[in-house]
Design an enzyme around this catalytic site. Sequence first.
Site, PDB file in Angstrom:
ATOM      1  N   VAL A 123       0.872  -1.170   0.000  1.00 21.33           N
ATOM      2  CA  VAL A 123       0.000   0.000   0.000  1.00 21.33           C
ATOM      3  C   VAL A 123       0.910   1.221   0.000  1.00 21.33           C
ATOM      4  O   VAL A 123       2.087   1.143   0.342  1.00 21.33           O
ATOM      5  CB  VAL A 123      -0.947   0.038   1.220  1.00 21.33           C
ATOM      6  CG1 VAL A 123      -1.999  -1.051   1.108  1.00 21.33           C
ATOM      7  CG2 VAL A 123      -0.171  -0.095   2.525  1.00 21.33           C
ATOM      8  N   SER A 124       0.368   2.358  -0.381  1.00 22.78           N
ATOM      9  CA  SER A 124       1.206   3.539  -0.609  1.00 22.78           C
ATOM     10  C   SER A 124       1.502   4.350   0.644  1.00 22.78           C
ATOM     11  O   SER A 124       2.537   5.011   0.731  1.00 22.78           O
ATOM     12  CB  SER A 124       0.550   4.444  -1.652  1.00 22.78           C
ATOM     13  OG  SER A 124       0.412   3.762  -2.882  1.00 22.78           O
ATOM     14  N   THR A 125       0.590   4.328   1.632  1.00 20.86           N
ATOM     15  CA  THR A 125       0.768   5.188   2.804  1.00 20.86           C
ATOM     16  C   THR A 125       0.614   4.402   4.099  1.00 20.86           C
ATOM     17  O   THR A 125       0.061   3.302   4.126  1.00 20.86           O
ATOM     18  CB  THR A 125      -0.262   6.331   2.807  1.00 20.86           C
ATOM     19  OG1 THR A 125      -1.585   5.774   2.993  1.00 20.86           O
ATOM     20  CG2 THR A 125      -0.225   7.111   1.502  1.00 20.86           C
TER      21      THR A 125
END
Length: 206
Positions: free
Chosen positions: A10-12
Amino acid sequence: MMKTVIFARVSTNVQEYDRQINELTTLAKSNGWSVEAVFAEKISGAKSNKERTELLNMVSYVEANHINKVLVTELSRLGRDTLQVLEVIQMLNEKGISLYIQNYNIETLTKDGKVNAMSQFLITILAEVARMERKTIRERVESGYKNYRANGGKVGRKIGYKKAEETIREQYTEEIKLLKKGYSLRNISKITGTSINTIRKCKSLI
């Protein structure tokens, strides 16, 4: 039995990858594949491969443990930079390890271990689409910031943020050292007893 590993991203820090892991675990069980390891990271897919510790750990693991397949829910989980994604796939291909992309039900290698030309072509297109989407989103955000500032809005850290940041650095020096060495959040939590959420805050300061 077919030996696989799961790779999730996931990005964050506020996002979770549990859904990806659960879906791929169910997929493996339904096909009679064994899941030998799970690698998951919270990092932008636009980062270079050398900046992604978990990705590099995964590549090393699959080679050392004779893994047959790497499972991802979608290609963007592997990354959003076309060249970086293709670089990883090439490394896997050379080791005879197939990448399985769940949402398209495609693999990079055929059953006899040869490169699947059609899948490779589709993957290149999908990776480039993901890169273009990221570029469009970035341009929209930048445009939004410009309009916001033009109308008197202020962008930046709130007063007092710097002080809080310095306090975290002083209180969690060991955790930050381990993060810089490439240890995963879970391993650092086990070593130090610090919660994963706190370690995530430390990671955001690096």
